[in-house]
Each structure stands twice: as structure tokens, then as C-alpha cells.
Design a protein around this motif. Structure first.
Motif, short mmCIF file in Angstrom:
data_model
loop_
_atom_site.label_atom_id
_atom_site.label_comp_id
_atom_site.label_asym_id
_atom_site.label_seq_id
_atom_site.Cartn_x
_atom_site.Cartn_y
_atom_site.Cartn_z
N PHE A 142 0.85 -1.19 0.00
CA PHE A 142 0.00 0.00 0.00
C PHE A 142 0.88 1.24 0.00
CE2 PHE A 142 -3.02 -3.13 1.42
CZ PHE A 142 -4.22 -2.69 0.90
N CYS A 143 0.84 1.96 -1.10
CA CYS A 143 1.64 3.17 -1.24
C CYS A 143 0.99 4.07 -2.30
CB CYS A 143 3.07 2.83 -1.64
SG CYS A 143 4.16 4.26 -1.72
N PRO A 144 0.45 5.21 -1.86
CA PRO A 144 0.59 5.82 -0.54
C PRO A 144 -0.50 5.41 0.43
CG PRO A 144 -0.55 7.33 -1.96
CD PRO A 144 -0.24 6.11 -2.80
N VAL A 145 -0.26 5.73 1.70
CA VAL A 145 -1.28 5.66 2.74
C VAL A 145 -1.49 7.09 3.22
CG1 VAL A 145 -1.80 4.87 5.09
CG2 VAL A 145 -0.74 3.30 3.44
N LEU A 146 -2.63 7.66 2.86
CA LEU A 146 -2.90 9.07 3.14
C LEU A 146 -4.06 9.19 4.12
CD1 LEU A 146 -2.68 10.41 -0.54
CD2 LEU A 146 -0.87 10.33 1.19
N GLY A 147 -3.73 9.61 5.34
CA GLY A 147 -4.74 9.82 6.36
C GLY A 147 -4.88 11.29 6.70
N LYS A 148 -5.39 11.56 7.89
CA LYS A 148 -5.74 12.95 8.23
C LYS A 148 -4.52 13.86 8.29
CE LYS A 148 -5.74 12.72 13.29
NZ LYS A 148 -6.55 12.90 14.50
N GLU A 149 -3.33 13.28 8.59
CA GLU A 149 -2.13 14.12 8.62
C GLU A 149 -1.77 14.66 7.25
OE1 GLU A 149 -1.55 10.92 11.82
OE2 GLU A 149 -2.43 11.08 9.82
N SER A 150 -2.25 14.01 6.20
CA SER A 150 -1.90 14.41 4.83
C SER A 150 -2.85 15.45 4.26
CB SER A 150 -1.90 13.17 3.91
OG SER A 150 -0.91 12.26 4.32
N GLY A 151 -3.96 15.71 4.95
CA GLY A 151 -4.90 16.71 4.46
C GLY A 151 -6.33 16.28 4.66
N MET A 152 -7.25 17.10 4.16
CA MET A 152 -8.69 16.83 4.32
C MET A 152 -9.20 16.00 3.15
SD MET A 152 -10.51 20.25 5.77
CE MET A 152 -12.09 19.45 5.56
N LYS A 153 -9.65 14.80 3.47
CA LYS A 153 -10.19 13.92 2.44
C LYS A 153 -11.40 14.56 1.76
CE LYS A 153 -12.13 9.30 1.75
NZ LYS A 153 -12.32 7.96 2.33
N GLY A 154 -12.22 15.26 2.54
CA GLY A 154 -13.47 15.80 2.01
C GLY A 154 -13.35 17.19 1.41
N ALA A 155 -12.14 17.72 1.25
CA ALA A 155 -11.99 19.04 0.63
C ALA A 155 -12.53 19.00 -0.80
CB ALA A 155 -10.52 19.45 0.62
#
Length: 240
Positions: A142-155
Motif C-alpha cells: 500500500f503506497c501511498p497511505v494518506l490519512g488525516k495528517e496528509s490533508g482533508m479527504k473531504g476538501a
């Protein structure tokens, strides 16, 4: 093959993390921190409209302690959220089960050298804990793994989904998102990515306009079947 990459949501899609993990971890964290708050599953389902457990915890504390100023509220919410995170990772993640069909689908994708990524509102340490506990042989794929530290998913411009495409070096027409909620569906579609919905008991009955597939389980699905259902133009091309 038209389908070259899959982007997974985590909570409610990879595993039933909300009911079996986040809820009991939140309740135990409230107790350990000395707050008289204990959510039922019915109450927690309503709170899922608030993105992320820190904000849910903050909302609950504000309801019980309306006299607190913003600084006190933020401080106490962070304290509870920190305890909750450790409980979730160390105590509850090892107890979680993947949703049916998830492991087989990932195994097939890895064997075909497809790109795998994650876009989630969850804390990235929590995502990695789940991957390592429940998908240890495939976690590194799995690459990338993007969670809340990476930004707002719902932007509105779906930056996490767009970043995932950039790192895959694929176009939106070569990628499928797997989500469980209308919010996740909207985030994927805002990036031009086709989205299949795997609903659960708390998203069942929601509207999923624009989804290329809506199912209650991944159990009967294979990569080939996903491609035929979600990329019908590829199936026609193969037939020609």
C-alpha cells in the motif's frame, strides 16, 4: 487491463472499525480520563457525520462542559483523543476482522502488480496498525497511505485522491475507489475517479448517486469481475 489501481477507504470499508474499534476505544478513553460520557452504538452512528474522532470527542465534551473556553476544550479533547488512539492501536486493532472478500481481492491485486493506496480520514498510525495486524503480508504494497495528517479527504478539490493518482502515475480512468459512504463517494468523484460502494449497516439506505457499483459485500467479487462491472468499455474492448 484498464483497472490498474485501487484506492481503499479504511473505516467501514477494509474492516468494521467503527463499531468494533473506535467506539469502545472512545468510551474507554472517556472513562480513563474521568469524564462521564459513554456512547451507545446508536449515538455513535449519528456522530459519524462529524469527520474524525477528535472532533467527535470535542463535540461531546463541549456538550457536557459548555462553560469551558476554547483552549480548555481543545486541551481536554486532545488528551482524550491521545488515550483513545493508544487504546485503539494496542487493544482494539488486534481484535478487528476484515470485511469479507477484502483479503482475497488484495491478494489478487498484488499478484497482478496493481497499484494499491489508501485515502482516509483516519490517523495514519491507526491505518498502519490495522494493515500490519490484519494484512501483514501485503501491508508494504500500500503506497501511498494518506490519512488525516496528509490533508482533508473531504476538501472540494479532493487533494488526497489527486495526490494518490499522482503517486500512482495513473489517470483517473485507470483507478477504482472503494468506499462505504456518500462522503467518500463524493471525494472520489471530485477527483474524477470511479467509485464502487461497499455499504455497511450504518450506510445502508444512503443515496449513492454516481457510484459505478453498489454492493453490501466484496465477498463474491474478483478483480476481473470488478473490471467488467466498473469498466464496461474495457470488457467490450477485450471482446473485440
Amino acid at each position: 487491463m484498464s483497472l490498474k489501481g485501487i484506492i481503499f477507504d479504511v473505516d467501514g470499508t477494509l474492516a468494521e472499525t467503527e463499531k468494533e474499534g473506535h467506539l469502545p476505544a472512545c468510551n474507554e478513553a472517556f472513562e480513563q480520563c474521568g469524564f462521564p460520557i459513554r456512547w451507545s452504538w446508536e449515538e455513535f452512528q449519528k456522530l459519524l457525520a462529524i469527520p474524525g474522532n477528535y472532533l467527535r470527542i470535542r463535540h461531546a465534551l463541549q456538550s457536557v462542559f459548555p462553560q469551558w473556553d476554547t483552549e480548555r476544550l481543545d486541551e481536554e479533547a486532545r488528551r482524550v483523543a491521545t488515550v483513545k488512539r493508544e487504546l485503539y492501536i494496542n487493544k482494539y486493532v488486534p481484535r478487528l476482522s476484515l470485511r469479507p472478500g477484502v483479503a482475497r481481492l488484495i491478494e489478487q491485486a498484488v499478484s497482478r502488480r496493481m497499484y494499491l493506496g489508501i485515502v482516509s480520514t483516519s490517523d495514519e498510525a491507526q491505518i498502519w496498525a490495522l494493515l500490519r495486524a490484519r494484512l501483514p503480508q501485503w501491508a508494504s504494497f500500500f503506497c501511498p497511505v494518506l490519512g488525516k495528517e496528509s490533508g482533508m479527504k473531504g476538501a472540494l478539490d479532493s487533494p488526497l485522491y489527486r495526490r494518490c493518482l499522482e503517486l500512482f502515475k495513473l489517470s483517473p480512468d485507470e483507478v477504482l475507489a472503494l468506499e462505504d459512504s456518500p462522503q467518500g463517494l463524493e471525494a472520489a468523484r471530485n477527483a474524477g475517479i470511479r467509485c464502487a460502494i461497499v455499504y455497511n449497516d450504518y450506510t445502508f439506505g444512503s443515496g449513492f448517486p454516481g457510484a459505478v457499483l453498489v454492493v453490501g459485500t466484496l465477498e463474491p467479487l474478483t478483480i476481473d469481475l470488478l473490471e467488467r462491472l466498473c469498466f464496461p468499455e474495457a470488457a467490450l474492448k477485450h471482446r473485440d
